[in-house]
Write a protein that holds these residues in place. Structure first.
Motif, PDB file in Angstrom:
ATOM      1  N   GLU A 165       0.637  -1.095  -0.069  1.00  0.00           N
ATOM      2  CA  GLU A 165      -0.092   0.227  -0.113  1.00  0.00           C
ATOM      3  C   GLU A 165       0.852   1.192  -0.043  1.00  0.00           C
ATOM      4  OE1 GLU A 165      -3.447  -0.098   0.075  1.00  0.00           O
ATOM      5  OE2 GLU A 165      -3.540  -1.559  -0.325  1.00  0.00           O
ATOM      6  N   THR A 186      -0.907  -5.879   2.891  1.00  0.00           N
ATOM      7  CA  THR A 186      -2.817  -6.728   2.291  1.00  0.00           C
ATOM      8  C   THR A 186      -2.424  -7.785   2.326  1.00  0.00           C
ATOM      9  OG1 THR A 186      -3.957  -6.139   0.171  1.00  0.00           O
ATOM     10  CG2 THR A 186      -1.819  -4.866   0.915  1.00  0.00           C
ATOM     11  N   GLN A 188      -3.829  -7.713  -0.965  1.00  0.00           N
ATOM     12  CA  GLN A 188      -3.784  -8.114  -2.395  1.00  0.00           C
ATOM     13  C   GLN A 188      -2.969  -8.758  -3.669  1.00  0.00           C
ATOM     14  OE1 GLN A 188      -4.937  -4.031  -3.138  1.00  0.00           O
ATOM     15  NE2 GLN A 188      -4.574  -3.815  -5.819  1.00  0.00           N
ATOM     16  N   ARG A 209       0.167  -2.579   9.544  1.00  0.00           N
ATOM     17  CA  ARG A 209       0.665  -0.477   9.691  1.00  0.00           C
ATOM     18  C   ARG A 209       0.582  -0.049  10.374  1.00  0.00           C
ATOM     19  NH1 ARG A 209      -4.055   0.075   4.934  1.00  0.00           N
ATOM     20  NH2 ARG A 209      -3.651  -1.909   4.239  1.00  0.00           N
ATOM     21  N   GLU A 211       1.267   3.154  10.644  1.00  0.00           N
ATOM     22  CA  GLU A 211       1.070   4.031  11.185  1.00  0.00           C
ATOM     23  C   GLU A 211       1.030   5.067  12.128  1.00  0.00           C
ATOM     24  OE1 GLU A 211      -2.337   5.028   8.131  1.00  0.00           O
ATOM     25  OE2 GLU A 211      -2.913   3.148   9.296  1.00  0.00           O
ATOM     26  N   LEU A 219      -5.328   0.661  14.055  1.00  0.00           N
ATOM     27  CA  LEU A 219      -4.423  -0.586  14.835  1.00  0.00           C
ATOM     28  C   LEU A 219      -3.273  -0.542  14.166  1.00  0.00           C
ATOM     29  CD1 LEU A 219      -7.603  -2.731  15.006  1.00  0.00           C
ATOM     30  CD2 LEU A 219      -6.823  -1.169  17.549  1.00  0.00           C
ATOM     31  N   PHE A 222      -4.394  -5.115  12.310  1.00  0.00           N
ATOM     32  CA  PHE A 222      -5.763  -5.617  12.418  1.00  0.00           C
ATOM     33  C   PHE A 222      -5.883  -6.654  11.435  1.00  0.00           C
ATOM     34  CE2 PHE A 222      -6.143  -2.706   7.823  1.00  0.00           C
ATOM     35  CZ  PHE A 222      -5.396  -3.171   7.449  1.00  0.00           C
ATOM     36  N   MET A 224      -8.547  -8.140   8.128  1.00  0.00           N
ATOM     37  CA  MET A 224      -8.709  -7.668   6.458  1.00  0.00           C
ATOM     38  C   MET A 224      -9.397  -8.778   5.881  1.00  0.00           C
ATOM     39  SD  MET A 224      -7.584  -4.616   4.477  1.00  0.00           S
ATOM     40  CE  MET A 224      -5.907  -4.682   4.141  1.00  0.00           C
ATOM     41  N   GLU A 226      -9.815 -10.223   1.979  1.00  0.00           N
ATOM     42  CA  GLU A 226      -9.899  -9.410   0.142  1.00  0.00           C
ATOM     43  C   GLU A 226     -10.493 -10.450  -0.706  1.00  0.00           C
ATOM     44  OE1 GLU A 226      -6.411  -6.593   0.576  1.00  0.00           O
ATOM     45  OE2 GLU A 226      -6.277  -8.592   1.807  1.00  0.00           O
ATOM     46  N   GLU A 355     -14.990   4.915   6.666  1.00  0.00           N
ATOM     47  CA  GLU A 355     -14.229   3.948   5.648  1.00  0.00           C
ATOM     48  C   GLU A 355     -14.339   2.850   6.561  1.00  0.00           C
ATOM     49  OE1 GLU A 355     -10.411   4.489   4.216  1.00  0.00           O
ATOM     50  OE2 GLU A 355     -10.590   2.178   3.260  1.00  0.00           O
ATOM     51  N   ILE A 356     -14.783   1.799   6.010  1.00  0.00           N
ATOM     52  CA  ILE A 356     -14.928   0.203   6.401  1.00  0.00           C
ATOM     53  C   ILE A 356     -14.796  -0.884   5.187  1.00  0.00           C
ATOM     54  CG2 ILE A 356     -16.150   0.399   7.961  1.00  0.00           C
ATOM     55  CD1 ILE A 356     -18.222  -0.619   6.242  1.00  0.00           C
ATOM     56  N   ILE A 357     -14.267   0.030   3.779  1.00  0.00           N
ATOM     57  CA  ILE A 357     -13.572  -0.998   2.547  1.00  0.00           C
ATOM     58  C   ILE A 357     -12.865   0.797   1.842  1.00  0.00           C
ATOM     59  CG2 ILE A 357     -14.182  -1.567   0.142  1.00  0.00           C
ATOM     60  CD1 ILE A 357     -16.695  -3.122   1.615  1.00  0.00           C
ATOM     61  N   ARG A 362      -7.949  -3.350 -10.331  1.00  0.00           N
ATOM     62  CA  ARG A 362      -6.981  -2.955 -10.815  1.00  0.00           C
ATOM     63  C   ARG A 362      -6.001  -3.123 -12.342  1.00  0.00           C
ATOM     64  NH1 ARG A 362      -7.530  -3.430  -5.149  1.00  0.00           N
ATOM     65  NH2 ARG A 362      -8.210  -5.295  -4.759  1.00  0.00           N
ATOM     66  N   GLY A 403     -12.082  -4.436   6.438  1.00  0.00           N
ATOM     67  CA  GLY A 403     -11.625  -3.736   7.879  1.00  0.00           C
ATOM     68  C   GLY A 403     -12.153  -4.460   8.733  1.00  0.00           C
TER      69      GLY A 403
HETATM   70  O1  4AD Z   1      -8.087   1.413   1.793  1.00  0.00           O
HETATM   71  P1  4AD Z   1      -7.055   0.251   2.772  1.00  0.00           P
HETATM   72  O2  4AD Z   1      -5.716   0.669   2.794  1.00  0.00           O
HETATM   73  O3  4AD Z   1      -7.092  -1.176   1.272  1.00  0.00           O
HETATM   74  C1  4AD Z   1      -5.811  -1.932   1.099  1.00  0.00           C
HETATM   75  O4  4AD Z   1      -5.262  -2.380   1.728  1.00  0.00           O
HETATM   76  C2  4AD Z   1      -5.728  -2.813  -0.537  1.00  0.00           C
HETATM   77  N1  4AD Z   1      -4.975  -3.639  -0.631  1.00  0.00           N
HETATM   78  C3  4AD Z   1      -7.773  -3.499   0.139  1.00  0.00           C
HETATM   79  C4  4AD Z   1      -7.831  -3.925  -1.482  1.00  0.00           C
HETATM   80  O5  4AD Z   1      -8.200  -3.985  -2.548  1.00  0.00           O
HETATM   81  N2  4AD Z   1      -7.809  -5.791  -1.174  1.00  0.00           N
HETATM   82  O6  4AD Z   1      -7.199  -1.192   4.267  1.00  0.00           O
HETATM   83  C5  4AD Z   1      -9.246  -1.086   3.923  1.00  0.00           C
HETATM   84  C6  4AD Z   1      -9.564  -1.709   5.065  1.00  0.00           C
HETATM   85  C7  4AD Z   1      -9.862  -0.183   5.049  1.00  0.00           C
HETATM   86  O7  4AD Z   1     -11.332   0.540   4.839  1.00  0.00           O
HETATM   87  C8  4AD Z   1     -10.280  -0.187   6.914  1.00  0.00           C
HETATM   88  O8  4AD Z   1     -12.032  -0.795   6.776  1.00  0.00           O
HETATM   89  C9  4AD Z   1      -9.013  -1.195   6.871  1.00  0.00           C
HETATM   90  O9  4AD Z   1      -8.330  -1.395   6.144  1.00  0.00           O
HETATM   91  N3  4AD Z   1      -7.795  -0.617   7.691  1.00  0.00           N
HETATM   92  C10 4AD Z   1      -6.916  -0.172   9.014  1.00  0.00           C
HETATM   93  N4  4AD Z   1      -8.152  -0.655  10.161  1.00  0.00           N
HETATM   94  C11 4AD Z   1      -7.862  -0.339  11.342  1.00  0.00           C
HETATM   95  N5  4AD Z   1      -6.120   0.271  11.165  1.00  0.00           N
HETATM   96  C12 4AD Z   1      -5.876  -0.321  10.387  1.00  0.00           C
HETATM   97  N6  4AD Z   1      -4.956   1.128  10.327  1.00  0.00           N
HETATM   98  C13 4AD Z   1      -6.241   0.351   9.693  1.00  0.00           C
HETATM   99  N7  4AD Z   1      -6.061   0.889   8.162  1.00  0.00           N
HETATM  100  C14 4AD Z   1      -7.032  -0.130   6.953  1.00  0.00           C
END
Ligand code: 4AD
Ligand code: MG
Length: 432
Positions: A165, A186, A188, A209, A211, A219, A222, A224, A226, A355-357, A362, A403
């Motif tokens: 990412e 990810t 992905q 992450r 972050e 977090l 977390f 995810m 996908e 944002e949840i998704i 691609r 997420g």
């Molecule tokens: O938008 P993100 O970064 O997307 C991806 O990682 C893509 N590779 C997904 C894909 O297309 N296959 O993260 C997707 C979701 C976010 O919308 C959020 O719900 C969750 O992951 N998310 C987190 N949840 C908790 N803590 C964090 N630091 C998060 N970062 C993302």
């Protein structure tokens, strides 16, 4: 050990003498009668101990019980309308298995910092139990949804060489003679490879992450899920997302009503979550935000504040689609109708959950993808295998990541993602 009887099963045992193992949740006693509430993870059971009707030894044990003592209890099950499960127990036998002195979490109010330090014990409280059960339902619904639709589960590595990412938020570690490895942000890129093998796939696991964000949505570790689908464009991708989210919410309403009641969730709001979800382009969203006096420029990613405002325009989750390419990851497909943007979408939950998704179609063109990798200054050699997918039978494909903690927090109506996972990992929290 014989199979343990659980509190949930007791309504079917009215009139019988049974034994069970459980923990003491509450006690109350006068000189003549003691009440002991037991819990075992399936429910709560009130036990009644009249001094005159039980052995003296039982009375002595019952009188001295403290919160979270583990016990082996025996007694008669009888119907009682006022009890939560409709039954209570007339205790006749009571053995302490493990004592518990000064359990730190009492019915009085505690500060959040303290509670998270005691997370391993806090999990035993009613509210945390309810959240964990909703999460359990969400995870099972996720697996069932994909299983029912013939998606194959593909487990992707957590130790990776490629950035998925964003370079800025990677946890890294030394990996033998091969240089640096990163904890996966990810799965992905790997499910894209698997989609060319199996058509419809998904991965589901922890992602990382690094972050420094200390918000209620972030977090460092977390979960995810996908999915990745061959031959789906961005439009079909959003269709899958609205079906998916609606399925998860419906399942929780159907099967976790008791837990949602403990959490005092307004189920009426959740009941509105049915397809179709409203869709607004990024460009239109920014124009409307500007009209409403928000200080946002076209080109910037939307922040939590803007997301919250957009969510208030509707009662359902909302899709914001086709963001500026600079605001998003390198792998998203360029929008042929407006090359400043990409064919992606975020899905924003209502009630300020944001944002949840994140999802997208691609980039399937070898040359354009290579160009994007170079523009972002990513190490080309590491992405050789990913580019191969565009070299050997390239295909239109799309996917998204949901997420789990943000979804659970929203469904539970709790303010912070840190309560949506048993042992949260945050910038300043690594224990317990
Ligand atoms: O938008 P993100 O970064 O997307 C991806 O990682 C893509 N590779 C997904 C894909 O297309 N296959 O993260 C997707 C979701 C976010 O919308 C959020 O719900 C969750 O992951 N998310 C987190 N949840 C908790 N803590 C964090 N630091 C998060 N970062 C993302
Ligand atoms: Mg995102």
């Amino acid at each position: 050990m014989e199979d343990v009887l659980r509190i949930r099963d007791l309504p079917a045992r009215v009139g019988e003498n049974v034994s069970l193992r459980a923990w003491v949740s509450q006690t109350r006693s006068s000189g003549k009668i003691a009440f002991v509430v037991l819990r075992d993870g399936t429910g709560y059971l009130q036990c009644v101990v009249p001094k005159n009707e039980v052995d003296e030894a039982v009375w002595e044990v019952a009188k001295g019980l403290t919160q979270e003592t583990s016990v082996f209890a025996t007694g008669a099950i009888r119907a009682d309308d006022r009890s939560p499960g409709g039954v209570e127990m007339g205790l006749t036998g009571l053995v302490v298995i493990g004592t518990s002195t000064d359990f730190p979490i009492t019915p009085k109010q505690h500060g959040t910092t303290f509670l998270f330090e005691q997370r391993h014990l806090w999990l035993r409280s009613k509210r945390q139990e309810a959240i964990m059960k909703v999460r359990h339902e969400v995870v099972q619904a996720i697996r069932d949804f994909f299983y029912e639709r013939d998606f194959y589960l593909v487990d992707t590595p957590l130790l990776t060489a490629a950035i998925g990412e964003e370079a800025g938020s990677l946890f890294e570690t030394e990996y033998f003679d091969l240089g640096k490895a990163y904890l996966a942000q990810t799965g992905q890129l790997y499910v894209e490879a698997a989609a060319a093998a199996l058509g419809k796939v998904y991965c589901f696991g922890p992602t990382f992450r690094a972050e420094k964000s200390k918000t209620r949505r972030h977090l460092t570790e977390f979960w995810m899920v996908e999915p990745e689908v061959a031959w789906y464009d961005s439009d079909a991708n959003m269709g899958l997302q609205e079906d998916f989210i609606s399925y998860i919410v419906r399942r929780c309403l159907e099967r976790r009503a008791a837990e949602l009641a403990v959490l005092e969730r307004d189920n009426a709001k959740l009941a509105l979550v049915e397809p179709p979800f409203p869709r607004v382009s990024y460009t239109d969203a920014v124009a409307r935000l500007q009209q409403e006096g928000q200080d946002i420029e076209w080109g910037k990613d939307l922040g939590a504040e803007e997301e919250t405002i957009i969510a208030t325009w509707h009662e359902k989750p909302v899709f914001v689609y086709n963001y500026p390419k600079e605001a998003k990851a390198f792998y998203m497909k360029r929008n042929p109708d407006d090359p400043r943007t990409v064919l992606n979408n975020d899905c924003l939950a209502p009630e300020g959950y944001g944002e949840i998704i994140g999802g997208s179609q691609r980039e399937d063109d070898y040359g354009i993808l290579l160009g994007r990798i170079r523009e972002e200054g990513l190490p080309e050699d590491v992405y050789g295998w990913y580019l191969d997918l565009r070299k050997y039978g390239t295909f239109v494909h799309s996917g998204f990541g949901l997420g789990v903690e943000r979804t659970v927090a929203w469904i539970c109506g709790i303010p912070h993602v840190r309560e949506a996972i048993a042992f949260p990992r945050q910038v300043h929290r690594l224990r317990p």
